[in-house]
Scaffold this motif. Structure first.
Motif, short mmCIF file in Angstrom:
data_model
loop_
_atom_site.label_atom_id
_atom_site.label_comp_id
_atom_site.label_asym_id
_atom_site.label_seq_id
_atom_site.Cartn_x
_atom_site.Cartn_y
_atom_site.Cartn_z
N ILE A 1 -2.32 3.82 -11.31
CA ILE A 1 -3.04 2.90 -10.42
C ILE A 1 -4.09 2.11 -11.18
CG2 ILE A 1 -4.77 2.86 -8.56
CD1 ILE A 1 -2.01 2.91 -7.49
N LEU B 1 0.63 4.04 -2.94
CA LEU B 1 0.17 5.38 -2.60
C LEU B 1 0.97 6.47 -3.29
CD1 LEU B 1 -0.63 5.18 1.23
CD2 LEU B 1 -2.24 5.66 -0.62
N PHE C 1 -7.11 0.71 1.32
CA PHE C 1 -6.27 1.42 0.36
C PHE C 1 -7.04 2.55 -0.31
CE2 PHE C 1 -4.62 2.10 -3.94
CZ PHE C 1 -3.32 2.45 -3.63
N ARG C 2 -8.31 2.31 -0.63
CA ARG C 2 -9.11 3.35 -1.27
C ARG C 2 -9.22 4.58 -0.36
NH1 ARG C 2 -15.28 2.27 -3.00
NH2 ARG C 2 -15.44 1.96 -0.75
N TYR D 1 -5.77 6.31 -0.30
CA TYR D 1 -5.42 6.92 -1.58
C TYR D 1 -6.26 8.17 -1.86
CZ TYR D 1 -3.71 7.09 -6.38
OH TYR D 1 -3.10 7.47 -7.54
N ILE E 1 -5.89 -2.78 -4.45
CA ILE E 1 -6.35 -1.46 -4.91
C ILE E 1 -7.83 -1.28 -4.65
CG2 ILE E 1 -6.67 -0.03 -6.97
CD1 ILE E 1 -4.03 -1.22 -8.03
N CYS F 1 0.83 -1.21 0.00
CA CYS F 1 0.00 0.00 0.00
C CYS F 1 0.86 1.25 0.00
CB CYS F 1 -0.93 0.00 1.22
SG CYS F 1 -2.29 -1.17 1.11
N LYS G 1 -5.06 11.17 0.04
CA LYS G 1 -3.84 11.80 -0.46
C LYS G 1 -4.04 12.44 -1.82
CE LYS G 1 1.01 10.84 -1.57
NZ LYS G 1 2.11 9.84 -1.56
N TRP G 2 -4.73 11.73 -2.72
CA TRP G 2 -4.89 12.21 -4.09
C TRP G 2 -6.31 12.77 -4.29
CZ3 TRP G 2 -0.91 12.04 -7.69
CH2 TRP G 2 0.21 11.29 -7.33
#
Length: 396
Positions: free
Chosen positions: A28, A21, A47-48, A51, A42, A17, A54-55
């Motif tokens: 991705i 990330l 993880f979702r 992620y 993913i 992860c 952050k994004w």
């Protein structure tokens, strides 16, 4: 590094992860085709959540839901929906919208109320409410609210939780008669974490009356509702003091249509239009020391529909816009530059940066509903890979 150490790294969820990330979204989405292992990591809730924190997440338009205001809060002596008319009609703009419209479960969920990050809130006021998750295609019926209200404003809030998937809140706010304004608003909140309704009273410094059956806007847990007298009522669900603030709308003319949206940097934007043109504003909040926050409306642009069509002669000629009224329809999700507008039964996007107009192709019942009695609401879904391997993790 030895082959064994590489295998140990790639088989460790935490290390995997942390590596993923650091990759941009376009990379991705390609990695889900590499192996089932990467697909499962993913698509997992943990993880979702990490992620998307952050994004910046991206969204795509699925279609437009049609909300007939004649049936909201319907009483026994009011208009009844004919059986030939769908309760949850969708003007599809994508293959996903086509599948959604044909999906039988949606026909049992009542009317469209709101959506948040692609999750739908549907139901029949004031008793039955359903939350539908498009990832799992499963619905959850909320328990019956404890407080009865003839006229309501609603709000729907979702958030990503690690390991738990999506959690949500549904808020029902009682609308007082405009002739009987008070300084309090009674709300009832359902939380998926507690699975119960809770009652609260919000206090305001000024008398207010919420406008019933209007669409508000939720931004980072802050609810924005229309209120009587040309105001916006603002309720921060994270504020333990249970306050509601009143801000005057900036409209400089008597509007025909109005809409609320969210800018790309998380501010409330307001748009209003008449037959001649529209104005787009952004609400910004400033705090000076320990004093109460000060709200300030800043105008983004004014637009003349006549000038807009003159700059886009091909579409203007094709759709004979000179004889048809142009109106603001809605904002595009988290977009500061573009809005949806309509002329007759045609929907377009207008980009203020390029000053261009583009037609939105949709399939649906363009001639079977009356625009004057309906609110056409764009439905966006968050772009994220899905897998049946993770259905047990991603659930409501």
């Amino acid at each position: 590094m030895s082959d064994f150490s590489v295998h140990a790294v790639l088989s460790n969820d935490d290390i995997m992860c942390d590596i993923l990330l650091r990759l941009p979204p376009e990379t991705i989405f390609k990695l889900i085709l590499v192996s089932k292992r990467l697909l499962q990591v993913i698509c997992g809730s943990y993880f979702r959540h990490a992620y998307l924190t952050k994004w910046k997440p991206s969204f795509h338009l699925v279609g437009f839901f049609i909300c007939n205001t004649l049936y909201l809060g319907r009483r026994r002596d009011s208009a009844r929906r004919p059986h030939s008319e769908a309760a949850l009609p969708l003007l599809s703009t994508s293959g996903e919208g086509d599948d959604l419209e044909a999906f039988g479960a949606l026909k049992r969920l009542g009317y469209y109320i709101d959506s948040s990050n692609g999750v739908l809130l549907c139901g029949r006021h004031p008793k039955a409410y359903y939350v539908w998750d498009p990832d799992t295609r499963k619905s959850h019926q909320l328990p019956r609210p404890r407080v009865h209200s003839e006229e309501l404003c609603m709000a729907f809030i979702t958030e990503e939780c690690p390991f738990e998937g999506i959690s949500y809140k549904v808020i029902r706010a009682k609308c007082q008669c405009r002739l009987d304004e008070t300084k309090t608003v009674c709300i009832e909140t359902y939380s998926s974490k507690t699975t119960t309704w809770s009652f609260s009273i919000l206090s305001c410094q000024h008398p207010l009356s919420l406008s019933p059956w209007t669409f508000g806007r939720v931004i980072n847990g802050v609810v924005h509702w229309y209120a009587a007298g040309g105001n916006i009522a603002i309720y921060d669900t994270n504020d333990e003091e249970k306050r509601i603030e009143l801000v005057k709308l900036p409209s400089s003319f008597n509007y025909d249509e109005q809409a609320l949206g969210e800018t790309s940097d998380g501010h409330l934007q307001y748009g209003c239009s008449t037959k001649s043109g529209m104005e787009i504003w952004v609400l910004e909040k400033e705090r000076f020391g320990l004093s109460e926050p000060v709200y300030q409306w800043n105008i983004i642009y004014k637009l003349s529909f006549k000038l807009m069509w003159r700059r886009n002669p091909t579409l203007a000629t094709r759709f004979s816009t000179r004889t048809k009224e142009t109106q603001l329809l809605a904002f595009i999700h988290r977009n500061s530059d573009s809005v949806f507008i309509r002329s007759d039964s045609h929907i377009f996007t207008y980009n203020s940066g390029t000053q261009t107009v583009e037609e939105v192709q949709y399939q649906g019942r363009a001639s079977s509903f009356v625009w004057d009695f309906c609110k056409v609401v764009p439905y966006f879904r968050r772009v994220w890979p899905r897998s049946s391997l993770c259905e047990s993790r991603n659930h409501i």
